[in-house]
Every structure is written in structure tokens, then in C-alpha cells.
Scaffold this motif. Structure first.
Motif: not given
Length: 133
Positions: A49-75
Motif C-alpha cells: 500500500q505504501r509503495l505507490p507513494q514511494a514510486i511517485q516520489q521517485l518520479e518527482a525526484g527524477l523530474q526535478a533533477l531533469a528540470d535542473d539539467n542534473q542528469i547525464r547518461l553514463a553509457d
């Protein structure tokens, strides 16, 4: 609740507890009675029951990093990676996380249905003495 740990540390601890449960219940005799199965199922249901919120917060965290151009592709070397490549990778992750949340919703429905039935199960009635004095 220890909130001084990183999200990664907390998620690894959660995974380790699931692993411990899996090992502890390898044999069916790990459960004393139906209520012990029900209690365990209730705990698992709470996690689900608690996992969907955790996953939604992962989504928000990733989106915030993307919005701040804080993601690179390591491959690949940075010169070989376009903004579109990063955007596409983020989009793919976000889509898969959304699908996972939706799948957890269906999983939650089934586990809750099982726990409702389990909550009505008890151990056998104690044997009554049939000798009459």
C-alpha cells in the motif's frame, strides 16, 4: 523511524527485510496458525500500500533533477549525448515507474482481498474434554 538515512539506505533496508521474510518462511511450518499467516499478510499489504507513494516520489525526484539539467547518461561520452537523449531516457523511466504504480494498485486490490478473508481465519478450536463427570 530513522529519517537520518538516505532514501537509498532506507530502500535497501526494506529489501533486506523482504529477503529475511522470504528466508524465514521457506518452510510452511514457519507459521503457527492461520492468524500468524494473516498477521504476516497484513504487514506485506501495508508495504504494498505504501509503495505507490514511494514510486511517485521517485518520479518527482527524477523530474526535478531533469528540470535542473542534473542528469547525464553514463553509457556514452557527454559529447555523444544530446538533450533529446536525456529527455528520452527520463521519459522512459517515468513511463515505466507510472506503469509500476498502476500495477501495484492491482496487486494491492488482490492482497487486500486475501487479507480480508484471512482476518476471518483462526486456528482450530481447542479440543473439548468429552468425559463427563
Amino acid at each position: 523511524m530513522d529519517l537520518n538515512r538516505t532514501p537509498a539506505q532506507i530502500s535497501r533496508a526494506m529489501a533486506e527485510e523482504a529477503r529475511a521474510l522470504n528466508h524465514r518462511t521457506l518452510k510452511a511450518d514457519a507459521f503457527d496458525n492461520a492468524p500468524s499467516v494473516a498477521d504476516t499478510a497484513d504487514g506485506i499489504a501495508a508495504v504494498i500500500q505504501r509503495l505507490p507513494q514511494a514510486i511517485q516520489q521517485l518520479e518527482a525526484g527524477l523530474q526535478a533533477l531533469a528540470d535542473d539539467n542534473q542528469i547525464r547518461l553514463a553509457d556514452r561520452h557527454p559529447r555523444e549525448v544530446s538533450a533529446k537523449d536525456v529527455h528520452d531516457a527520463v521519459f522512459d523511466v517515468l513511463w515505466n515507474l507510472k506503469e509500476a504504480r498502476e500495477g501495484l494498485g492491482r496487486l494491492n486490490e488482490h492482497v487486500r482481498a486475501a487479507t480480508r478473508r484471512l482476518s476471518n481465519m483462526g486456528g482450530p478450536w481447542p479440543e473439548q474434554d468429552t468425559d463427563e463427570d
